[in-house]
Design an enzyme around this catalytic site. Structure first.
Site, PDB file in Angstrom:
ATOM      1  N   HIS A  40      -5.753   5.468  31.717  1.00  0.00           N
ATOM      2  CA  HIS A  40      -4.491   4.787  31.464  1.00  0.00           C
ATOM      3  C   HIS A  40      -4.507   3.415  32.132  1.00  0.00           C
ATOM      4  CE1 HIS A  40      -4.038   6.702  35.405  1.00  0.00           C
ATOM      5  NE2 HIS A  40      -3.354   5.606  35.694  1.00  0.00           N
ATOM      6  N   HIS A 126      -5.914  -2.933  34.198  1.00  0.00           N
ATOM      7  CA  HIS A 126      -7.239  -2.311  34.218  1.00  0.00           C
ATOM      8  C   HIS A 126      -7.115  -0.807  34.012  1.00  0.00           C
ATOM      9  CE1 HIS A 126      -5.820  -1.545  38.294  1.00  0.00           C
ATOM     10  NE2 HIS A 126      -6.672  -0.519  38.310  1.00  0.00           N
TER      11      HIS A 126
END
Length: 185
Positions: A40, A126
């Protein structure tokens, strides 16, 4: 509960990122890798939260996603936090337009108003792949391998999820506590 808000990866993006994770996991690096289903893009980590604060966070996130449209994101290359010379967290970078930064900023500011301090460092979208084990070092060339990860096809992020992170013997397991659609209404 240990809560955080994140952009979950949709099907094809999740599979492409999981393939990359499996390639790195096959290397003999001293890293505690994340679970494939846990991939995620974190927007806000709330930390340990009592059950009575859960509903406040849900309301705040609902407010933050109001009028936000789905957005296009793409995974491209990678690296390490806090520095390439002293890697602790291995990551894939996410290219995002201003909408993701706006959403993250909304969540950060609204979170502060309800008692959750801001992160204190710039937002760097990220996907965490793993954490270098305490007291270990990566082999030479490891960071360059992360940086050389080929760009993956762009994907549409159409929701954010409030996850509960449950520590387990094989790493954290995430449970969905709430989900919010990005649909512009």
């Amino acid at each position: 509960m240990r809560l955080f808000a994140a952009v979950p990866l949709p099907g094809t993006a999740q599979e492409a990122t999981a393939r990359t994770l499996r390639e790195f996991r096959a290397l003999p690096w001293p890293v505690r890798w994340v679970h494939e289903e846990g991939l995620h893009v974190t927007l806000k980590f709330f930390g340990e939260v009592t059950p009575d604060r859960h509903e406040t966070i849900v309301e705040m996130l609902g407010y933050c996603v109001n009028r936000m449209m789905p957005m296009t994101l793409a995974v491209h290359g990678g690296g390490a936090f806090p520095f390439s010379s002293k890697p602790r967290i291995l990551r894939l970078d996410v290219e995002a337009g201003p909408d993701l930064e706006l959403l993250q900023d909304r969540i950060e500011r609204a979170g502060e108003r309800i008692g959750f301090p801001p992160e204190g460092r710039p937002f760097h979208p990220h996907i965490t792949l793993g954490r270098v084990r305490e007291g270990h070092r990566l082999p030479p060339g490891a960071i360059e391998m992360l940086e050389a990860v080929k760009a993956q096809p762009a994907f549409v992020a159409d929701r954010i999820t409030l996850f509960d992170s449950e520590p387990g013997p094989g790493g954290a397991v995430y449970a969905t506590r709430a989900e919010f659609r990005l649909n512009g209404t």
